[in-house]
Write a protein that holds these residues in place. Structure first.
Motif, PDB file in Angstrom:
ATOM      1  N   ASP A  93       0.773  -1.202   0.007  1.00  0.00           N
ATOM      2  CA  ASP A  93      -0.158  -0.020  -0.039  1.00  0.00           C
ATOM      3  C   ASP A  93       0.740   1.278   0.002  1.00  0.00           C
ATOM      4  O   ASP A  93       0.651   2.150  -0.774  1.00  0.00           O
ATOM      5  CB  ASP A  93      -1.072   0.111   1.337  1.00  0.00           C
ATOM      6  CG  ASP A  93      -1.968  -1.024   1.409  1.00  0.00           C
ATOM      7  OD1 ASP A  93      -2.258  -1.741   0.370  1.00  0.00           O
ATOM      8  OD2 ASP A  93      -2.364  -1.490   2.387  1.00  0.00           O
ATOM      9  N   LEU A  94       1.908   1.259   0.858  1.00  0.00           N
ATOM     10  CA  LEU A  94       2.678   2.328   1.035  1.00  0.00           C
ATOM     11  C   LEU A  94       3.400   2.718  -0.122  1.00  0.00           C
ATOM     12  O   LEU A  94       3.687   3.596  -0.877  1.00  0.00           O
ATOM     13  CB  LEU A  94       3.763   2.267   2.147  1.00  0.00           C
ATOM     14  CG  LEU A  94       2.867   2.397   3.361  1.00  0.00           C
ATOM     15  CD1 LEU A  94       3.984   2.093   4.762  1.00  0.00           C
ATOM     16  CD2 LEU A  94       2.353   3.594   3.656  1.00  0.00           C
ATOM     17  N   LYS A  95       4.180   1.531  -0.812  1.00  0.00           N
ATOM     18  CA  LYS A  95       4.696   1.470  -2.214  1.00  0.00           C
ATOM     19  C   LYS A  95       4.086   2.196  -3.232  1.00  0.00           C
ATOM     20  O   LYS A  95       4.644   3.194  -3.903  1.00  0.00           O
ATOM     21  CB  LYS A  95       5.334   0.204  -2.558  1.00  0.00           C
ATOM     22  CG  LYS A  95       6.536  -0.219  -1.761  1.00  0.00           C
ATOM     23  CD  LYS A  95       7.253  -1.296  -2.129  1.00  0.00           C
ATOM     24  CE  LYS A  95       6.290  -2.540  -2.448  1.00  0.00           C
ATOM     25  NZ  LYS A  95       7.084  -3.842  -2.550  1.00  0.00           N
ATOM     26  N   PHE A  98       2.947   6.052  -2.583  1.00  0.00           N
ATOM     27  CA  PHE A  98       4.088   7.068  -2.681  1.00  0.00           C
ATOM     28  C   PHE A  98       4.798   6.485  -3.857  1.00  0.00           C
ATOM     29  O   PHE A  98       5.880   7.325  -4.173  1.00  0.00           O
ATOM     30  CB  PHE A  98       4.686   7.033  -1.379  1.00  0.00           C
ATOM     31  CG  PHE A  98       4.154   7.396  -0.056  1.00  0.00           C
ATOM     32  CD1 PHE A  98       3.492   8.704  -0.080  1.00  0.00           C
ATOM     33  CD2 PHE A  98       3.685   6.387   0.678  1.00  0.00           C
ATOM     34  CE1 PHE A  98       2.733   9.080   0.941  1.00  0.00           C
ATOM     35  CE2 PHE A  98       2.862   6.917   1.843  1.00  0.00           C
ATOM     36  CZ  PHE A  98       2.299   8.167   1.903  1.00  0.00           C
ATOM     37  N   ASN A  99       4.619   5.589  -4.585  1.00  0.00           N
ATOM     38  CA  ASN A  99       5.244   5.341  -5.937  1.00  0.00           C
ATOM     39  C   ASN A  99       6.951   5.403  -5.749  1.00  0.00           C
ATOM     40  O   ASN A  99       7.584   5.859  -6.389  1.00  0.00           O
ATOM     41  CB  ASN A  99       4.732   6.444  -7.089  1.00  0.00           C
ATOM     42  CG  ASN A  99       5.370   6.049  -8.229  1.00  0.00           C
ATOM     43  OD1 ASN A  99       5.475   4.818  -8.720  1.00  0.00           O
ATOM     44  ND2 ASN A  99       5.678   6.755  -9.317  1.00  0.00           N
ATOM     45  N   GLN A 100       7.246   4.589  -4.580  1.00  0.00           N
ATOM     46  CA  GLN A 100       8.733   4.382  -4.304  1.00  0.00           C
ATOM     47  C   GLN A 100       8.941   2.743  -4.304  1.00  0.00           C
ATOM     48  O   GLN A 100       8.099   1.901  -3.949  1.00  0.00           O
ATOM     49  CB  GLN A 100       8.933   4.879  -3.090  1.00  0.00           C
ATOM     50  CG  GLN A 100       8.956   6.509  -3.029  1.00  0.00           C
ATOM     51  CD  GLN A 100       9.610   7.089  -1.843  1.00  0.00           C
ATOM     52  OE1 GLN A 100      10.511   6.604  -1.332  1.00  0.00           O
ATOM     53  NE2 GLN A 100       8.818   8.006  -1.288  1.00  0.00           N
ATOM     54  N   LYS A 101      10.094   2.425  -4.553  1.00  0.00           N
ATOM     55  CA  LYS A 101      10.613   1.074  -4.273  1.00  0.00           C
ATOM     56  C   LYS A 101      10.859   0.936  -2.927  1.00  0.00           C
ATOM     57  O   LYS A 101      11.015   1.857  -2.015  1.00  0.00           O
ATOM     58  CB  LYS A 101      11.851   1.061  -5.274  1.00  0.00           C
ATOM     59  CG  LYS A 101      11.581   0.917  -6.771  1.00  0.00           C
ATOM     60  CD  LYS A 101      12.863   0.349  -7.304  1.00  0.00           C
ATOM     61  CE  LYS A 101      12.494   0.645  -9.137  1.00  0.00           C
ATOM     62  NZ  LYS A 101      13.700   0.456  -9.810  1.00  0.00           N
ATOM     63  N   ALA A 102      10.719  -0.336  -2.600  1.00  0.00           N
ATOM     64  CA  ALA A 102      10.995  -0.936  -1.200  1.00  0.00           C
ATOM     65  C   ALA A 102      12.496  -0.256  -0.846  1.00  0.00           C
ATOM     66  O   ALA A 102      13.451  -0.075  -1.741  1.00  0.00           O
ATOM     67  CB  ALA A 102      11.022  -2.265  -0.929  1.00  0.00           C
ATOM     68  N   GLY A 103      12.852   0.006   0.501  1.00  0.00           N
ATOM     69  CA  GLY A 103      13.922   0.446   1.182  1.00  0.00           C
ATOM     70  C   GLY A 103      13.962   0.879   2.439  1.00  0.00           C
ATOM     71  O   GLY A 103      12.726   0.651   3.025  1.00  0.00           O
ATOM     72  N   GLU A 134       2.538  10.061   5.087  1.00  0.00           N
ATOM     73  CA  GLU A 134       2.723  11.291   4.333  1.00  0.00           C
ATOM     74  C   GLU A 134       3.309  12.232   5.134  1.00  0.00           C
ATOM     75  O   GLU A 134       4.432  12.565   4.909  1.00  0.00           O
ATOM     76  CB  GLU A 134       1.559  11.710   3.567  1.00  0.00           C
ATOM     77  CG  GLU A 134       1.856  12.889   2.490  1.00  0.00           C
ATOM     78  CD  GLU A 134       0.769  13.030   1.723  1.00  0.00           C
ATOM     79  OE1 GLU A 134       1.270  14.089   0.763  1.00  0.00           O
ATOM     80  OE2 GLU A 134      -0.392  12.891   1.948  1.00  0.00           O
ATOM     81  N   LYS A 135       2.730  12.631   6.162  1.00  0.00           N
ATOM     82  CA  LYS A 135       3.383  13.664   7.333  1.00  0.00           C
ATOM     83  C   LYS A 135       4.557  13.060   7.617  1.00  0.00           C
ATOM     84  O   LYS A 135       5.741  14.040   7.797  1.00  0.00           O
ATOM     85  CB  LYS A 135       2.435  13.896   8.426  1.00  0.00           C
ATOM     86  CG  LYS A 135       1.046  14.360   7.958  1.00  0.00           C
ATOM     87  CD  LYS A 135       0.427  14.454   9.301  1.00  0.00           C
ATOM     88  CE  LYS A 135      -1.095  14.668   9.343  1.00  0.00           C
ATOM     89  NZ  LYS A 135      -2.046  14.745  10.649  1.00  0.00           N
ATOM     90  N   PHE A 136       4.752  11.815   8.007  1.00  0.00           N
ATOM     91  CA  PHE A 136       6.166  11.210   8.382  1.00  0.00           C
ATOM     92  C   PHE A 136       7.047  11.387   7.366  1.00  0.00           C
ATOM     93  O   PHE A 136       8.400  11.714   7.728  1.00  0.00           O
ATOM     94  CB  PHE A 136       5.920   9.863   9.156  1.00  0.00           C
ATOM     95  CG  PHE A 136       7.144   9.136   9.437  1.00  0.00           C
ATOM     96  CD1 PHE A 136       7.797   9.155  10.453  1.00  0.00           C
ATOM     97  CD2 PHE A 136       7.659   7.948   8.315  1.00  0.00           C
ATOM     98  CE1 PHE A 136       8.929   8.567  10.988  1.00  0.00           C
ATOM     99  CE2 PHE A 136       8.818   7.510   8.900  1.00  0.00           C
ATOM    100  CZ  PHE A 136       9.371   7.631   9.918  1.00  0.00           C
ATOM    101  N   LEU A 137       7.106  11.122   6.068  1.00  0.00           N
ATOM    102  CA  LEU A 137       7.935  10.967   4.976  1.00  0.00           C
ATOM    103  C   LEU A 137       8.182  12.271   4.763  1.00  0.00           C
ATOM    104  O   LEU A 137       9.456  12.747   4.490  1.00  0.00           O
ATOM    105  CB  LEU A 137       7.366  10.260   3.914  1.00  0.00           C
ATOM    106  CG  LEU A 137       7.046   8.837   4.115  1.00  0.00           C
ATOM    107  CD1 LEU A 137       6.354   8.145   2.882  1.00  0.00           C
ATOM    108  CD2 LEU A 137       8.534   8.106   4.293  1.00  0.00           C
TER     109      LEU A 137
END
Length: 142
Positions: A93-95, A98-103, A134-137
Motif C-alpha cells: 500500500d505504501l509503495k 508514494f510510488n517508491q521502491k522498497a527500502g 505522508e506527514k512522517f515522510l
C-alpha cells in the motif's frame, strides 16, 4: 538473577544447545521481566511481549512480586493491534501510494505507523494511516 546481561543468557543457553526458538523465548521473557520490574508495561512493551506478558506475570511471583495477570490479560485484549499484519496498511500500500521502491523508508514508515496505532495516537484505518505516513515522510525528508 536478572542482573545477568542478555549476552550471558544467550551464551549459557547456547552451551546447552537449545533451539533458536527457545533461546528467543527466554531472551524475551528476561527482557519482559526487566521491563516489568521497573513498572507496568508501556503499550509497546506489552505489544512486543504479547502473550508472553502473562508468563512474565507468573514469573514475577518467583521474585517476590505480585503478578497482575488479570490486568495484563485485559490490557492485551485492549491493544488496537496484536501484530504488524493487523495494521490497516501494508508495505505494498505504501509503495503504491508514494510510488517508491522498497527500502529503509518502508520499514521506518511501517514501524512509525505500527507504534502510533499501538500507542493510540492513530486509528487503525487505511486512509488515516496513509495521511500519517505522508506527514512522517515529509518530516523525515526535511
Amino acid at each position: 538473577h536478572l542482573e545477568i546481561p542478555t549476552e550471558k543468557v544467550t551464551t549459557f543457553l547456547k552451551a546447552w544447545k537449545v533451539s533458536n526458538d527457545f533461546l528467543q523465548e527466554c531472551r524475551e521473557l528476561v527482557w519482559g521481566l526487566r521491563q516489568r520490574k521497573m513498572g507496568y508495561y508501556t503499550p509497546m512493551a506489552l505489544y512486543r511481549l504479547g502473550e508472553r506478558a502473562l508468563t512474565v506475570e507468573t514469573l514475577l511471583t518467583y521474585y517476590g512480586r505480585p503478578g497482575e495477570a488479570g490486568r495484563t490479560a485485559l490490557a492485551l485484549a485492549q491493544l488496537p493491534i496484536r501484530s504488524l499484519r493487523q495494521l490497516a496498511v501494508n508495505g505494498n500500500d505504501l509503495k503504491q501510494q508514494f510510488n517508491q521502491k522498497a527500502g529503509p523508508w518502508l520499514k521506518d514508515t511501517l514501524h512509525y505507523l505500527e507504534q502510533g496505532v499501538v500507542e493510540s495516537r492513530f486509528v487503525n484505518d487505511g486512509p488515516i494511516l496513509l495521511a500519517e505516513a505522508e506527514k512522517f515522510l515529509k518530516q523525515d525528508s526535511e
